[in-house]
Design a protein around this motif. Structure first.
Motif, PDB file in Angstrom:
ATOM      1  N   TYR A   1     -76.061  84.442  74.324  1.00 49.31           N
ATOM      2  CA  TYR A   1     -76.124  83.242  73.518  1.00 49.31           C
ATOM      3  C   TYR A   1     -75.944  83.499  72.149  1.00 49.31           C
ATOM      4  N   VAL A   2     -75.131  82.369  71.346  1.00 47.68           N
ATOM      5  CA  VAL A   2     -74.869  82.551  70.198  1.00 47.68           C
ATOM      6  C   VAL A   2     -76.298  82.292  69.388  1.00 47.68           C
ATOM      7  N   GLN A   3     -77.213  81.329  69.982  1.00 48.68           N
ATOM      8  CA  GLN A   3     -78.269  81.214  69.254  1.00 48.68           C
ATOM      9  C   GLN A   3     -79.346  81.045  70.398  1.00 48.68           C
ATOM     10  N   ARG A   4     -80.720  81.735  70.379  1.00 50.83           N
ATOM     11  CA  ARG A   4     -81.586  81.746  71.190  1.00 50.83           C
ATOM     12  C   ARG A   4     -82.894  81.664  70.651  1.00 50.83           C
ATOM     13  N   LYS A   5     -83.728  80.572  71.004  1.00 50.58           N
ATOM     14  CA  LYS A   5     -84.900  80.267  70.291  1.00 50.58           C
ATOM     15  C   LYS A   5     -85.904  81.576  70.612  1.00 50.58           C
TER      16      LYS A   5
ATOM     17  N   GLN B   1     -88.467  83.773  71.688  1.00 50.70           N
ATOM     18  CA  GLN B   1     -89.266  83.799  72.987  1.00 50.70           C
ATOM     19  C   GLN B   1     -90.026  84.803  73.163  1.00 50.70           C
ATOM     20  N   TRP B   2     -91.390  84.183  73.564  1.00 49.31           N
ATOM     21  CA  TRP B   2     -92.497  85.402  73.778  1.00 49.31           C
ATOM     22  C   TRP B   2     -92.127  86.121  74.990  1.00 49.31           C
ATOM     23  N   ALA B   3     -91.514  85.429  75.823  1.00 56.52           N
ATOM     24  CA  ALA B   3     -91.228  86.161  77.156  1.00 56.52           C
ATOM     25  C   ALA B   3     -90.011  87.269  76.932  1.00 56.52           C
TER      26      ALA B   3
ATOM     27  N   GLY C   1     -80.559  76.790  71.260  1.00 61.24           N
ATOM     28  CA  GLY C   1     -81.201  77.881  72.137  1.00 61.24           C
ATOM     29  C   GLY C   1     -82.090  77.533  72.980  1.00 61.24           C
TER      30      GLY C   1
ATOM     31  N   GLU D   1     -74.080  74.929  73.622  1.00 65.37           N
ATOM     32  CA  GLU D   1     -73.458  76.302  74.091  1.00 65.37           C
ATOM     33  C   GLU D   1     -73.620  75.844  75.526  1.00 65.37           C
TER      34      GLU D   1
ATOM     35  N   ARG E   1     -75.493  80.486  80.087  1.00 60.21           N
ATOM     36  CA  ARG E   1     -74.743  81.658  80.113  1.00 60.21           C
ATOM     37  C   ARG E   1     -75.441  82.480  81.227  1.00 60.21           C
TER      38      ARG E   1
ATOM     39  N   LEU F   1     -91.721  86.049  84.002  1.00 64.23           N
ATOM     40  CA  LEU F   1     -91.842  85.760  82.484  1.00 64.23           C
ATOM     41  C   LEU F   1     -92.228  84.456  82.352  1.00 64.23           C
TER      42      LEU F   1
ATOM     43  N   GLU G   1     -90.343  81.800  81.648  1.00 65.84           N
ATOM     44  CA  GLU G   1     -89.365  81.048  80.901  1.00 65.84           C
ATOM     45  C   GLU G   1     -88.664  79.884  81.580  1.00 65.84           C
TER      46      GLU G   1
END
Ligand code: HEM
Ligand code: FES
Lengths: 231, 247
Positions: A105-109, A111-113, B72, B99, B102, B216, B218
């Motif tokens: 991903y270009v942007q990923r929040k 994540q704790w995971a 995101g 986006e 993915r 996990l 998510e």
């Protein structure tokens, strides 16, 4: 019964859930061992003699039905098989996960995971290295820390008089705690124990409880020795 | 509202693609996210440019077509589908990155559209019951206890949008599959094929190139229908059971 009309094609030989099951079972074997090991370590608080006697008994456990060190070897072989199975499945799944998303991903929040995932994989790898170090240190005596000794208790006391040895062990225990926190939850999920929201809560609490007990139980002896609380 | 959109543009499956920035003005906060994209596209068409390709169908949160990654997060900042997300969830002047999902099992077709037929093939592998068609049976012919019916309905809420795969650090499709398996497994009609279903569907899942589950969570946090993680555990337990029955 209807049959599928689609071509099964080339499927991976071992399903990912099967690999997870192998990890869960081998992981739980470790947990059993770890709890017993922790209990053994805590005997240092009962004094040197008790600890030495425990170390000696470990070698004669089950005799005369088993040869000397027989029990020890049964344990060792079980653990080695479990270790190979556990780490082997971990690396296989790690590599499959890498292939499942080759474009990032270009942007990923944040994540704790993602953090937990990394702590399982890199923390697991750190544990693997630690296990080798630990065996060279306390089992084979290849690595000697804090000078020579006459018996198992003295070896323990000598080693943990050295600050960096204490740090290495505390770091490993922290990795283990993180690993168990997620690992026990994950093993319960994999073995089909989470069928409801209540069950999920119970599983989480069990994981926290075991992780806390293990971290405290393993951290106490080195800390107490370093602080000179054990004569 | 005035926004800056950073959108993934990719002319086709073979194209490398990249992010293109589009300023947009006059967005009302009552617009849905997709309506905002419609406004953008009308502008692009007026200028003779290629509009941004994105999927949608029902626009009421039930078909599962409209999934995209927004800043995101799968389906953006609220727990809902992209079509049900409204611009009031954003602030004037925001920059929004959009986006496609993915996962190698979901190849990009164009811009924000991905091919989710891997999910269809998982369903074809066993996500059904075999029953004689014909006149419908009486509703009370096969009693279902309320607890089972409730859990089945909970799992049946899955709309197959793929947010679980998109959000999963391993690009795993287990929440989707677990939902289907739990849904059918709670009904008497689902029992005859229960073992075969889980064996076949999980094999197809791995074959499609989805990653393994690491529990996990998510997926469940991203699921617009809030499907809990326990459907995955149910599936794992069913697979163990199927292996035992087989041997
Ligand atoms: C020796 C090196 C080790 C490596 C490389 C390793 C690696 C891993 C990895 C990558 C996972 C998967 C995590 C996930 O599913 O998110 C895992 C799971 C687990 N590990 Fe380890 N680990 C190691 C040692 C240990 C030890 C010493 C214990 C126990 C004291 C342990 C207990 C577990 C358990 C219970 C699980 C959960 C199994 C499951 O996911 O179903 N592991 N390990
Ligand atoms: S368009 Fe149908 S769920 Fe969004």
């Amino acid at each position: 019964m209807a049959t599928s009309t689609i071509d099964a094609g080339k499927r991976p030989k071992t399903g990912s859930i099967l690999l997870k099951t192998v990890m869960a079972v081998s992981g739980l074997i470790f947990v059993g061992f770890i709890l017993a090991h922790m209990y053994g370590n805590l005997m240092i608080f009962a004094g040197r003699e008790t600890f030495n006697e425990y170390a000696h008994h470990l070698r004669e456990f089950g005799s005369p039905m088993l040869p000397e060190k027989g029990f020890l070897w049964v344990m060792r072989i079980t653990l080695i098989v479990a270790l190979v199975a556990h780490a082997g499945s971990a690396f296989a799944l790690w590599s499959r996960a890498g292939k499942a998303r080759t474009t990032r991903y270009v942007q990923r929040k944040g994540q704790w995971a993602t953090f937990v995932k990394r702590s399982m994989r890199w923390g697991g790898a750190a544990l693997l290295i630690f296990v080798v170090f630990h065996i060279l240190h306390f089992t084979t005596n290849t690595i000697q820390i804090g000078g020579d000794y006459d018996n198992p208790a003295d070896r323990l006391l000598n080693s943990f008089g050295v600050w960096w040895a204490v740090l290495i062990y505390l770091f490993a225990v922290a990795c283990l705690g993180m690993h168990l926190l997620h690992g026990i939850w994950s093993a319960g999920m994999t073995l089909g124990l989470n069928r409801s929201l209540d069950a999920a809560e119970r599983l989480r609490l069990t994981a926290i409880l075991v992780a806390v007990v293990v971290v405290v139980g393993f951290a106490l002896p080195p800390l107490a020795i370093f602080l000179g609380l054990i004569p | 509202m005035k926004l800056t959109l950073k959108i993934w543009r990719q002319s086709g499956p073979e194209d490398k693609g990249g992010v293109v920035t589009y300023p947009i003005e006059g967005v009302s906060e009552d617009m849905s996210f997709l309506e905002m994209l419609d406004v953008l596209n009308e502008g692009l068409i007026a200028e003779g440019e290629e509009p941004v390709a994105f999927d949608s169908d029902c626009r009421e949160g039930i078909c599962g077509m409209c999934g995209v990654m927004i800043n995101g997060e799968a389906h953006g900042p609220e727990r809902t589908t992209t079509c049900q997300l409204h611009m009031r969830s954003f602030r004037d002047g925001d920059e929004i990155v959009i986006e496609p999902w993915r996962a190698d099992a979901f190849p990009v077709i164009k811009d924000l559209c991905v091919d989710r037929s891997a999910f269809d093939r998982i369903i074809q592998a066993g996500g059904y019951i075999s029953a004689n068609t014909g006149s419908a049976p009486d509703a009370h012919a096969t009693p279902v206890p309320k607890e089972n019916a409730d859990r089945a309905f909970m799992a049946a809420e899955c709309i197959g949008c793929g947010a679980c795969v998109a959000a999963c650090p391993n690009a795993s499709g287990m929440l989707f599959m677990g939902s289907k398996i739990t849904h059918l497994g709670e009904f008497p009609q689902g029992q005859p094929e229960r073992d075969a279903r889980v064996v076949s569907m999980t094999a197809q899942h791995d074959h499609e190139g989805f990653g393994g589950c690491t529990n996990l969570g998510e997926c469940s946090r991203a699921c617009p229908k809030g499907i809990p993680l326990n459907v995955i555990s149910q599936m794992n337990g069913d697979l163990l059971r199927a292996q035992r029955h087989r041997s």
